[in-house]
Each structure stands twice: as C-alpha cells, then as structure tokens.
Write a protein that holds these residues in place. Structure first.
Motif, PDB file in Angstrom:
ATOM      1  N   GLY A 151      -0.280   1.343   5.019  1.00 19.33           N
ATOM      2  CA  GLY A 151       0.737   1.359   4.100  1.00 19.33           C
ATOM      3  C   GLY A 151       2.032   2.037   4.316  1.00 19.33           C
ATOM      4  O   GLY A 151       2.000   3.094   5.040  1.00 19.33           O
ATOM      5  N   GLN A 174     -13.161   3.633   7.160  1.00 21.43           N
ATOM      6  CA  GLN A 174     -12.197   4.145   5.914  1.00 21.43           C
ATOM      7  C   GLN A 174     -12.865   5.323   5.286  1.00 21.43           C
ATOM      8  O   GLN A 174     -11.914   6.254   5.052  1.00 21.43           O
ATOM      9  N   LEU A 206      -8.365  12.951   6.868  1.00 21.77           N
ATOM     10  CA  LEU A 206      -6.852  13.357   6.253  1.00 21.77           C
ATOM     11  C   LEU A 206      -6.632  14.195   4.932  1.00 21.77           C
ATOM     12  O   LEU A 206      -5.652  14.750   4.679  1.00 21.77           O
ATOM     13  N   GLN A 207      -7.979  14.162   4.266  1.00 26.35           N
ATOM     14  CA  GLN A 207      -7.966  15.175   3.129  1.00 26.35           C
ATOM     15  C   GLN A 207      -7.916  16.822   3.680  1.00 26.35           C
ATOM     16  O   GLN A 207      -7.505  17.590   3.177  1.00 26.35           O
ATOM     17  N   LEU A 264      -1.957  10.609  10.430  1.00 21.27           N
ATOM     18  CA  LEU A 264      -2.419   9.343   9.983  1.00 21.27           C
ATOM     19  C   LEU A 264      -2.800   8.712  11.343  1.00 21.27           C
ATOM     20  O   LEU A 264      -3.931   8.033  11.530  1.00 21.27           O
ATOM     21  N   ALA A 286     -10.450   8.673   5.582  1.00 20.61           N
ATOM     22  CA  ALA A 286      -9.928   9.584   4.067  1.00 20.61           C
ATOM     23  C   ALA A 286     -10.426  10.906   4.238  1.00 20.61           C
ATOM     24  O   ALA A 286      -9.617  11.890   3.873  1.00 20.61           O
ATOM     25  N   LEU A 314       0.903  -1.287   0.018  1.00 20.01           N
ATOM     26  CA  LEU A 314      -0.048  -0.086  -0.089  1.00 20.01           C
ATOM     27  C   LEU A 314       0.992   1.051  -0.139  1.00 20.01           C
ATOM     28  O   LEU A 314       2.066   1.066   0.730  1.00 20.01           O
ATOM     29  N   ALA A 315       0.444   2.459  -0.686  1.00 23.12           N
ATOM     30  CA  ALA A 315       0.988   3.507  -0.778  1.00 23.12           C
ATOM     31  C   ALA A 315       1.347   4.083   0.736  1.00 23.12           C
ATOM     32  O   ALA A 315       0.430   3.751   1.741  1.00 23.12           O
ATOM     33  N   MET A 344       1.158   5.930   4.123  1.00 22.01           N
ATOM     34  CA  MET A 344       0.159   6.695   4.744  1.00 22.01           C
ATOM     35  C   MET A 344      -1.385   6.414   4.150  1.00 22.01           C
ATOM     36  O   MET A 344      -2.277   7.281   4.511  1.00 22.01           O
ATOM     37  N   LYS A 345      -1.564   5.295   3.436  1.00 27.81           N
ATOM     38  CA  LYS A 345      -2.682   4.823   3.308  1.00 27.81           C
ATOM     39  C   LYS A 345      -3.184   3.888   3.974  1.00 27.81           C
ATOM     40  O   LYS A 345      -2.284   3.010   4.579  1.00 27.81           O
ATOM     41  N   VAL A 346      -4.590   3.556   4.113  1.00 28.05           N
ATOM     42  CA  VAL A 346      -4.874   2.530   4.990  1.00 28.05           C
ATOM     43  C   VAL A 346      -6.186   1.851   4.349  1.00 28.05           C
ATOM     44  O   VAL A 346      -7.000   2.431   3.727  1.00 28.05           O
ATOM     45  N   LYS A 347      -6.203   0.569   4.471  1.00 30.70           N
ATOM     46  CA  LYS A 347      -7.334  -0.280   4.071  1.00 30.70           C
ATOM     47  C   LYS A 347      -7.673  -1.170   4.844  1.00 30.70           C
ATOM     48  O   LYS A 347      -6.800  -1.824   5.742  1.00 30.70           O
TER      49      LYS A 347
END
Length: 189
Positions: A131, A180, A187-188, A160, A184, A95-96, A98-101
């Motif tokens: 990520g 999720q 974080l935006q 994050l 998101a 995962l890129a 600082m991304k979370v899944k």
C-alpha cells in the motif's frame, strides 16, 4: 523454483518513488537472504538464491514499469516456468500506506506494470500488493505515485520492507495466510 518480480522503474531518479516499492522489496529480500549480486538478464537484473529450501529467481525488470511483462515472459520461457510460479511485489494505490495484501489473479486496477504482466503471462500469478495510499483526488494520483517517499515515511517503510523480507519464507512455502499473519504481528511489535 519460483520467479519473484519487483516492479519499478530503472534509474536513480526513480529510486525513492512510491511506484518503485517493488524494486525496494526485491532489494531488501535479496540482502536479508544473502542473494548474490544481480546479473543483467531478461532485460532486467536477476538474482538467483534460496529462501529456506526453495530456489528463488529474483527479477527487477529494466524495461520501465509499462513493459515489465516482456522481461518476466523472457524469464518464464527460459526457465520453463508458468505464471503460477510468479510472485510480483508492487505498489497499490488502493491500500493504506504500509499495508500489505496478498492475492492471486484479478485485473490490473489501473496499474500499468500489472497490465503489462497480464498481457504477457496472463493473470494467474501471486501479487504482493504494498500500500502507498490514495492522495484523495484523481488529479493528484500521478504526482503521488511518481513522487518520492517523505522523510517521515522512511522508518516505517524500512520496517515494512524488512518485515516482508523476514517473513518471505512463508511465501516461498506457499503459505500466503501465514505470511500475512506473521507480517502483521511483526509490524505491530
């Protein structure tokens, strides 16, 4: 009652490794939600608190990453919980940064901590994949995973982890989609 597990390696020399982002997430969740100090239990450190109305046992295995499942199994047996009651926070190479899944079930994808968890409790647990990005070539993976976060990553990492902790109530309620989505959005902004 749920068991939330932050994966990492114990000791100060590992504290800022990308591989320890699960420990970092557990620490921030405990801080934001006013959990009591950890106690040594189940070959790790356990904190017993609440997020919203849900009792959360927060465990950081002290067994090193490759044996994390032993610590988790001991906690599950003691509290008579099932793998479906477990949420694990860990680093995800694919995962890129600082991304979370969020996902439930599946294989280990080369992650030794997850492999140990699967060996000891099966694969039917919820995973919060954080990520860390892939370094580009397989020969650089170990150094990347076991390397410290760079100074330039510290502020986004803190944002994050704070966002994960702030939105953790959705995880406690079992609403992975809302977690999720709100993560998101947070974080935006």
């Amino acid at each position: 009652m749920q068991l939330w597990v932050g994966l990492g390696n114990p000791g100060p020399k590992y504290a800022m490794h990308r591989h320890n982002v699960g420990f970092m997430a557990a620490d921030v969740i405990a801080e934001i939600h006013d959990f009591p100090p950890p106690v040594k239990k189940f070959q790790g450190w356990l904190q017993d608190g609440r997020i919203g109305s849900t009792r959360i046992l927060l465990l950081k295995p002290g067994t090193f990453m490759n044996e994390s499942g032993r610590s988790v199994r001991a906690a599950l047996d003691f509290y008579k919980l099932a793998a479906t009651d477990v949420t694990v926070f860990y680093d995800e190479l694919d995962l890129a940064p600082m991304k979370v899944k969020v996902k439930r079930g599946g294989g280990a994808a080369g992650h030794n901590g997850i492999r140990s968890m699967i060996q000891h409790i099966g694969d039917d647990f919820r995973r919060i994949r954080i990520g860390i990005g892939h370094p580009g070539h397989k020969d650089r993976v170990t150094g990347h995973v076991l390397g410290n976060y760079h100074k330039s990553e510290m502020e986004p990492l803190a944002d994050l982890l704070g966002a994960i902790a702030a939105e953790a109530e959705w995880l406690a309620k079992g609403d992975d989609v809302r977690f999720q989505s709100d993560l998101a959005l947070r974080l935006q902004g």
